[in-house]
Scaffold this motif. Structure first.
Motif, mmCIF file in Angstrom:
data_model
loop_
_atom_site.group_PDB
_atom_site.id
_atom_site.type_symbol
_atom_site.label_atom_id
_atom_site.label_comp_id
_atom_site.label_asym_id
_atom_site.label_seq_id
_atom_site.Cartn_x
_atom_site.Cartn_y
_atom_site.Cartn_z
ATOM 1 N N VAL A 65 16.961 -59.591 -61.863
ATOM 2 C CA VAL A 65 18.013 -58.992 -62.692
ATOM 3 C C VAL A 65 18.087 -57.493 -62.444
ATOM 4 C CG1 VAL A 65 18.709 -58.512 -65.074
ATOM 5 C CG2 VAL A 65 17.872 -60.781 -64.461
ATOM 6 N N ALA A 66 16.934 -56.853 -62.273
ATOM 7 C CA ALA A 66 16.893 -55.395 -62.079
ATOM 8 C C ALA A 66 17.480 -54.967 -60.741
ATOM 9 C CB ALA A 66 15.464 -54.891 -62.203
ATOM 10 N N SER A 67 17.667 -55.902 -59.814
ATOM 11 C CA SER A 67 18.226 -55.539 -58.503
ATOM 12 C C SER A 67 19.738 -55.290 -58.566
ATOM 13 C CB SER A 67 17.916 -56.629 -57.474
ATOM 14 O OG SER A 67 18.603 -57.821 -57.819
ATOM 15 N N SER A 68 20.352 -55.547 -59.717
ATOM 16 C CA SER A 68 21.794 -55.305 -59.878
ATOM 17 C C SER A 68 22.103 -53.811 -59.816
ATOM 18 C CB SER A 68 22.256 -55.865 -61.233
ATOM 19 O OG SER A 68 23.542 -55.393 -61.542
ATOM 20 N N ASN A 69 23.224 -53.457 -59.200
ATOM 21 C CA ASN A 69 23.647 -52.047 -59.128
ATOM 22 C C ASN A 69 24.031 -51.488 -60.488
ATOM 23 O OD1 ASN A 69 23.310 -51.852 -56.360
ATOM 24 N ND2 ASN A 69 25.381 -52.553 -55.927
ATOM 25 N N TYR A 70 24.311 -52.356 -61.448
ATOM 26 C CA TYR A 70 24.715 -51.921 -62.775
ATOM 27 C C TYR A 70 23.526 -51.475 -63.628
ATOM 28 C CZ TYR A 70 29.080 -54.327 -61.700
ATOM 29 O OH TYR A 70 30.246 -54.733 -61.118
ATOM 30 N N LEU A 71 22.330 -51.900 -63.223
ATOM 31 C CA LEU A 71 21.150 -51.680 -64.064
ATOM 32 C C LEU A 71 20.160 -50.741 -63.398
ATOM 33 C CD1 LEU A 71 20.548 -55.366 -65.155
ATOM 34 C CD2 LEU A 71 21.759 -53.592 -66.409
ATOM 35 N N LEU A 75 21.464 -49.632 -68.785
ATOM 36 C CA LEU A 75 22.750 -49.773 -68.105
ATOM 37 C C LEU A 75 23.175 -48.435 -67.520
ATOM 38 C CD1 LEU A 75 25.255 -51.563 -67.546
ATOM 39 C CD2 LEU A 75 26.139 -50.796 -69.751
ATOM 40 N N ARG A 76 23.553 -48.445 -66.242
ATOM 41 C CA ARG A 76 24.066 -47.223 -65.613
ATOM 42 C C ARG A 76 25.479 -46.963 -66.126
ATOM 43 N NH1 ARG A 76 21.148 -48.834 -60.271
ATOM 44 N NH2 ARG A 76 19.746 -47.069 -60.067
ATOM 45 N N LEU A 77 25.752 -45.711 -66.496
ATOM 46 C CA LEU A 77 27.047 -45.362 -67.068
ATOM 47 C C LEU A 77 28.069 -44.942 -66.024
ATOM 48 C CD1 LEU A 77 26.157 -43.420 -70.313
ATOM 49 C CD2 LEU A 77 26.997 -45.732 -70.063
ATOM 50 N N ASP A 78 27.664 -44.851 -64.788
ATOM 51 C CA ASP A 78 28.578 -44.402 -63.741
ATOM 52 C C ASP A 78 29.657 -45.461 -63.519
ATOM 53 O OD1 ASP A 78 29.870 -43.288 -61.637
ATOM 54 O OD2 ASP A 78 28.204 -43.445 -60.224
ATOM 55 N N ALA A 79 30.894 -45.146 -63.948
ATOM 56 C CA ALA A 79 31.990 -46.126 -63.850
ATOM 57 C C ALA A 79 32.347 -46.446 -62.407
ATOM 58 C CB ALA A 79 33.221 -45.610 -64.584
ATOM 59 N N SER A 80 31.927 -45.601 -61.459
ATOM 60 C CA SER A 80 32.266 -45.872 -60.058
ATOM 61 C C SER A 80 31.555 -47.113 -59.538
ATOM 62 C CB SER A 80 31.910 -44.668 -59.185
ATOM 63 O OG SER A 80 30.511 -44.479 -59.149
ATOM 64 N N LEU A 81 30.551 -47.606 -60.270
ATOM 65 C CA LEU A 81 29.871 -48.823 -59.844
ATOM 66 C C LEU A 81 30.707 -50.066 -60.101
ATOM 67 C CD1 LEU A 81 26.275 -48.033 -61.128
ATOM 68 C CD2 LEU A 81 27.043 -48.092 -58.765
ATOM 69 N N THR A 82 31.662 -49.974 -60.996
ATOM 70 C CA THR A 82 32.471 -51.153 -61.299
ATOM 71 C C THR A 82 33.477 -51.378 -60.178
ATOM 72 O OG1 THR A 82 34.025 -49.834 -62.571
ATOM 73 C CG2 THR A 82 32.245 -50.850 -63.790
ATOM 74 N N PRO A 83 33.703 -52.623 -59.805
ATOM 75 C CA PRO A 83 34.588 -52.916 -58.665
ATOM 76 C C PRO A 83 36.017 -52.448 -58.876
ATOM 77 C CG PRO A 83 33.342 -54.863 -59.314
ATOM 78 C CD PRO A 83 33.076 -53.810 -60.336
ATOM 79 N N ILE A 84 36.451 -52.307 -60.121
ATOM 80 C CA ILE A 84 37.844 -51.941 -60.370
ATOM 81 C C ILE A 84 38.048 -50.423 -60.390
ATOM 82 C CG2 ILE A 84 37.767 -51.831 -62.891
ATOM 83 C CD1 ILE A 84 40.354 -53.505 -62.872
ATOM 84 N N ALA A 85 36.960 -49.652 -60.337
ATOM 85 C CA ALA A 85 37.078 -48.191 -60.461
ATOM 86 C C ALA A 85 37.891 -47.582 -59.313
ATOM 87 C CB ALA A 85 35.693 -47.550 -60.530
#
Length: 197
Positions: free
Chosen positions: A83-89, A144-154
């Motif tokens: 789970v920790a390998s996610s770019n969001y976390l 949770l990382r707050l950097d919105a650039s990680l989201t695919p829609i950014a």
């Protein structure tokens, strides 16, 4: 007669200055609206990302509960690392019901360090109780990382905002050209009018 001409010229100058001032104010208001829309979009993306993570956390806490209940601590450790390998976390930690750490990812650290405003990344903690058959087995915590650039829609959102700005600039240029064209057209039509008898 000359006095009337001076007053007419002065009035025309004031009207032109007022038009320029209104145009500058309109441009400023459009840019302000664009900036506000961009900020609202980023906030919406972050909110959406947080909501998605909250739903994911609930599901993972249920899985962790199954592993804890069946005393599969190796599986719990593997779940935490995956789970920790996610770019969001940034990190994932599982605690037992007494708050003792059972499993954690490599990046995990003390809360005072991770959630300090001066830390290298802006992180938001999310905690989910692990409950099975109405019994508290522990807690699962995400950072949770707050950097919105990680989201695919950014990136598509940024592209859309740039297109909107270009459309605003193009609309301004077209409006300016139309005004000049109609102004010349009306002056020419006044010149072409035959003198009245």
């Amino acid at each position: 007669m000359q006095n009337h001409s001076v007053i007419a010229n002065t009035t025309a100058s004031y009207i032109k200055l007022l038009q320029v001032a209104l145009a500058v104010l309109g441009i400023w208001l459009l840019l302000q609206a664009w900036v506000m829309t961009q900020q609202q979009g980023k906030a919406l993306l972050q909110q959406q990302s947080s909501q998605l993570m909250r739903e994911t956390l609930i599901t993972l806490a249920d899985t962790a509960g199954y592993l804890i209940e069946n005393d599969q601590l190796d599986g719990l450790e593997q779940l935490t690392q995956n789970v920790a390998s996610s770019n969001y976390l940034f990190d994932v930690v599982v605690y037992d019901a007494n708050g003792v750490r059972m499993s954690s990812s490599e990046n995990s650290g003390p809360a005072y360090q991770l959630y300090n405003p001066d830390y290298i990344e802006a992180l938001t903690p999310m905690v989910q109780p692990i409950v099975k058959r109405q019994q508290l087995l522990g807690y699962m915590k995400f950072s949770l990382r707050l950097d919105a650039s990680l989201t695919p829609i950014a990136q598509p959102w940024q592209d859309l905002m740039q297109q909107l700005l270009l459309m605003l600039l193009l609309a301004g240029v077209v409006g300016f050209l139309l005004r000049r064209g109609f102004s010349r057209f009306s002056r020419q039509s006044l010149r072409l009018k035959p003198p009245q008898a």
